[in-house]
Design a protein around this motif. Structure first.
Motif, PDB file in Angstrom:
ATOM      1  N   ARG A  65      34.080  36.758  33.529  1.00 41.69           N
ATOM      2  CA  ARG A  65      34.973  36.692  34.689  1.00 41.69           C
ATOM      3  C   ARG A  65      34.421  37.517  35.851  1.00 41.69           C
ATOM      4  NH1 ARG A  65      40.727  37.040  36.183  1.00 41.69           N
ATOM      5  NH2 ARG A  65      41.055  38.878  37.471  1.00 41.69           N
ATOM      6  N   LYS A  66      33.988  38.735  35.562  1.00 45.40           N
ATOM      7  CA  LYS A  66      33.464  39.617  36.606  1.00 45.40           C
ATOM      8  C   LYS A  66      32.234  39.012  37.262  1.00 45.40           C
ATOM      9  CE  LYS A  66      31.848  44.365  37.363  1.00 45.40           C
ATOM     10  NZ  LYS A  66      31.574  45.683  36.710  1.00 45.40           N
TER      11      LYS A  66
ATOM     12  N   THR B  75      31.666  39.234  26.658  1.00 49.92           N
ATOM     13  CA  THR B  75      33.112  39.065  26.596  1.00 49.92           C
ATOM     14  C   THR B  75      33.625  38.223  27.760  1.00 49.92           C
ATOM     15  OG1 THR B  75      33.630  41.015  27.933  1.00 49.92           O
ATOM     16  CG2 THR B  75      33.269  41.357  25.563  1.00 49.92           C
TER      17      THR B  75
ATOM     18  N   ASN C  83      39.974  32.969  33.826  1.00 55.72           N
ATOM     19  CA  ASN C  83      40.740  33.569  32.736  1.00 55.72           C
ATOM     20  C   ASN C  83      39.805  34.021  31.607  1.00 55.72           C
ATOM     21  OD1 ASN C  83      42.488  34.187  30.657  1.00 55.72           O
ATOM     22  ND2 ASN C  83      43.662  32.294  30.786  1.00 55.72           N
ATOM     23  N   PRO C  84      39.740  35.320  31.298  1.00 54.46           N
ATOM     24  CA  PRO C  84      38.848  35.787  30.228  1.00 54.46           C
ATOM     25  C   PRO C  84      39.123  35.117  28.885  1.00 54.46           C
ATOM     26  CG  PRO C  84      39.705  37.634  31.492  1.00 54.46           C
ATOM     27  CD  PRO C  84      40.471  36.426  31.939  1.00 54.46           C
TER      28      PRO C  84
ATOM     29  N   TYR D 186      35.870  39.043  29.824  1.00 53.91           N
ATOM     30  CA  TYR D 186      36.009  39.870  31.023  1.00 53.91           C
ATOM     31  C   TYR D 186      34.671  40.045  31.736  1.00 53.91           C
ATOM     32  CZ  TYR D 186      40.835  41.001  29.915  1.00 53.91           C
ATOM     33  OH  TYR D 186      42.180  40.906  29.683  1.00 53.91           O
ATOM     34  N   GLN D 187      33.595  40.131  30.980  1.00 52.72           N
ATOM     35  CA  GLN D 187      32.270  40.227  31.596  1.00 52.72           C
ATOM     36  C   GLN D 187      31.910  38.937  32.331  1.00 52.72           C
ATOM     37  OE1 GLN D 187      30.221  41.263  27.930  1.00 52.72           O
ATOM     38  NE2 GLN D 187      29.858  43.365  28.656  1.00 52.72           N
TER      39      GLN D 187
END
Length: 358
Positions: free
Chosen positions: A322-323, A317, A302-303, A319-320
């Motif tokens: 998470r990726k 971030t 979860n970001p 999202y980064q």
């Protein structure tokens, strides 16, 4: 938004039991020795016919032949166990005012970035802080997964979809899942100040005969099997916060019954419907199920969890992160290991046609 609650000192008197109630935590009794000579001198024992081997749990013996219990027969036993182990969610826990801040909240090996280069770069304080939000995300996922489960089970009460015996057990199943949601909700509001929202989007689709019922119980299995893998890893871990350990134990105690019923009922549904589906329907269902398992795993990364833990200043971030984490070989190996039992069940039943890429 609420903030995490820590205590600078050890938990106050009245902190949760380090060994939650339950026979699993009882000390094993020592086996008493016996005199083999005396045993062999006992003529009555020697003349007695050999004892019949006990029937394994989940099986029955009819005219000397062991077969699997039906879901209805299993439901009768599980109903009895649920009544014997009935518990009060409002008195089961002695919730500490705050977490100590001196222990992990999630077992490090279960943290989503464990084994990555980013994990190696974090100091102990950063890892512990991340563990709080990781357990918060895990408990939120479980709570959010149990909401539609309870709704779906309620819809099946007193219907032609389940037997009378199964309906009786589903009352206990629903009661226990409701207690779990209360339990997770108290933890999350008390120590994180929030519950992470659900991210899944439900799309309407047409189902072949029996497909919707199979899909529902497959989703139940995914939520409960993956969750139980984490519960078992943490419920005996003395290195994590005692209240986290206890919550995992209490959840597993009930889920062991839910999983037993779910596996048996899903087996019967697969045996009923797969033979009447054409190859295209089987392939479509397998593709959907593999995608659902993969989607469920993505929720563990979860970001917002990373951002809340202050990781933005360390690695970019949420999202980064998470990726990166989803693509890392170490986390892929973890997902494969944690999913092994679940995936094997689906493969054995023919619900999955091949190993999914997780």
């Amino acid at each position: 938004m609420g903030t995490a609650r820590w205590a600078s000192e050890a938990p106050p008197t009245g902190a949760p039991r380090t060994r939650p109630r339950g026979s699993l935590f009882a000390e094993p009794s020592r086996t008493q020795g016996f005199d083999r000579a005396t045993l062999h001198d006992d003529a009555s024992r020697l003349d007695s016919p050999p004892r019949e081997r006990a029937v394994a749990p989940g099986r029955r013996r009819t005219q000397g032949v062991e077969t699997m219990e039906t879901a209805s027969e299993l439901a009768v036993r599980l109903t009895k166990l649920s009544r014997e182990q009935f518990w009060n969610v409002y008195t089961e826990f002695d919730w500490p005012e705050a977490l100590s801040g001196e222990r992990y909240c999630m077992k490090p090996e279960l943290i989503s970035i464990y084994g990555t280069e980013l994990w190696d770069e974090l100091d102990e304080a950063q890892r512990m802080r991340l563990s709080l939000y990781e357990i918060g995300n895990f408990f939120s996922l479980t709570l959010q997964g149990e909401r539609p489960l309870v709704a779906g089970l309620s819809d099946r009460l007193y219907s032609k979809k389940v037997t009378e015996e199964a309906t009786e057990y589903l009352h206990h199943f629903i009661d226990e899942e409701n207690k779990h949601m209360i339990m997770f909700g108290v933890f999350l509001q008390k120590y994180l100040g929030k519950v992470y929202p659900e991210k899944k989007i439900v799309l309407d689709r047409e189902y072949s005969k029996g497909e919707e019922e199979l899909a529902f119980f497959c989703k139940v299995m995914v939520v409960e099997e993956l969750g139980d893998y984490y519960n078992v890893k943490m419920m005996l871990d003395d290195e994590i916060e005692p209240i986290v350990k206890q919550v995992n134990w209490v959840h597993h105690r009930d889920e062991s019954r839910h999983l037993g019923f779910g596996r048996r009922h899903l087996t019967e549904l697969a045996e009923q419907w797969l033979p009447v589906w054409d190859d295209a329907t089987k392939a479509r269902f397998s593709d959907w199920l593999g995608a659902y398992i993969k989607s469920s795993w993505s929720d563990f990364y979860n970001p917002k969890m990373y951002d809340d833990a202050g990781m933005r200043d360390v690695a970019g971030t949420g999202y980064q992160i998470r990726k990166m984490a989803l693509a890392h070989p170490a986390t892929a190996a973890h997902r494969a290991k944690a999913s092994k039992k679940l995936v094997n069940i689906f493969l054995r039943l023919g619900l999955l046609q091949e190993q999914p890429d997780l």
